[in-house]
Design a protein around this motif. Sequence first.
Motif, PDB file in Angstrom:
ATOM      1  N   HIS A 145      80.857  23.949  54.257  1.00  0.00           N
ATOM      2  CA  HIS A 145      80.799  23.699  52.812  1.00  0.00           C
ATOM      3  C   HIS A 145      81.880  22.670  52.476  1.00  0.00           C
ATOM      4  N   LYS A 204      80.652  33.282  57.378  1.00  0.00           N
ATOM      5  CA  LYS A 204      82.067  32.958  57.544  1.00  0.00           C
ATOM      6  C   LYS A 204      82.457  33.254  58.977  1.00  0.00           C
ATOM      7  N   ASN A 223      83.973  22.609  50.220  1.00  0.00           N
ATOM      8  CA  ASN A 223      85.211  23.297  49.855  1.00  0.00           C
ATOM      9  C   ASN A 223      85.528  24.410  50.853  1.00  0.00           C
ATOM     10  N   TYR A 224      85.247  24.149  52.125  1.00  0.00           N
ATOM     11  CA  TYR A 224      85.441  25.163  53.168  1.00  0.00           C
ATOM     12  C   TYR A 224      86.858  25.732  53.173  1.00  0.00           C
ATOM     13  N   SER A 225      87.846  24.895  52.962  1.00  0.00           N
ATOM     14  CA  SER A 225      89.239  25.364  52.988  1.00  0.00           C
ATOM     15  C   SER A 225      89.480  26.446  51.947  1.00  0.00           C
ATOM     16  N   GLU A 226      88.700  26.407  50.846  1.00  0.00           N
ATOM     17  CA  GLU A 226      88.865  27.398  49.782  1.00  0.00           C
ATOM     18  C   GLU A 226      87.924  28.583  49.926  1.00  0.00           C
ATOM     19  N   ASN A 227      86.642  28.321  50.353  1.00  0.00           N
ATOM     20  CA  ASN A 227      85.681  29.424  50.353  1.00  0.00           C
ATOM     21  C   ASN A 227      85.248  29.894  51.752  1.00  0.00           C
ATOM     22  N   GLY A 228      85.484  29.106  52.799  1.00  0.00           N
ATOM     23  CA  GLY A 228      85.187  29.528  54.163  1.00  0.00           C
ATOM     24  C   GLY A 228      83.722  29.559  54.568  1.00  0.00           C
TER      25      GLY A 228
END
Length: 199
Positions: free
Chosen positions: A106, A137, A108-113
Motif C-alpha cells: 500500500h 499484513k 502508506n505501508y509504513s503507516e498501515n502495513g
Amino acid sequence: KKKKRFTMKKLLILLLCFTVLTSCAQRKKENDVALTTQETRSYSTEKVVNNLNNPWGMTWLPDGSMLITEKAGTLIHFKDGNKTEIKNVPEVYNRGQGGLLDIELHPNYSENGWIYITYASTEGDGNGGNTKLIRCKLANGSLTEIDELYKATPNTTRGQHFGSRIEFDNEGYLYFSIGERGNRDVNPQDITRDGGQIY
C-alpha cells in the motif's frame, strides 16, 4: 537395369536436395534493414537473489528487503543476503500460468502495513480456478489479518492467462488485472465477465 535404378535413385536424391535448399532461400527485399545490436550497454546487471523457482512478482519493504512471489505458492522474504519463506500464504491453484502472482505494498505501508497479493484460487463454484485479490499484513514471518477483496468467476481448468499485476495510482486507488483465461474472443469483449479486465 541395376545401373539405371542406381542412377535414378541418385537423381531423385539430388533433385530433393536441390528443392529443399532453394525453397529455404530468402530473397533480399529492396528496403530490408539489417538489425544491429549496440556493442556497449549503458547499464550493468547484477544477480541479487540466487535459486528462485519461477518468480512472478516482487516488492521492496521500507528497510530495503524484498518480498518475492514464486508461482508454486512460496512467498520469500529476502534480507541481508538470506531467503526466508513466509508462512500462512493462502493455497494457490498452481496450474499452467496460474499460481502465486503479484505483490504490492500500500502507498502508506509504513503507516498501515497493508500488502496486496493476487493469486490463482480454487475458491467458488466449478472446477479449476481464477484470479483472487487479497490484502494482508506481515508479522513474525507470517501473513496475518488476511482480507479477501475480490475473486474472479467463473472457475475454469484452462491453464493460461490469469493476469495479474497490481498498481496504485497517485490518489491511492488500486488497479489489478485478470487475464482473459484462454477465452479471448468472449471474456474481454463483455464487461460483465471477469476475464480480460482491469479493475
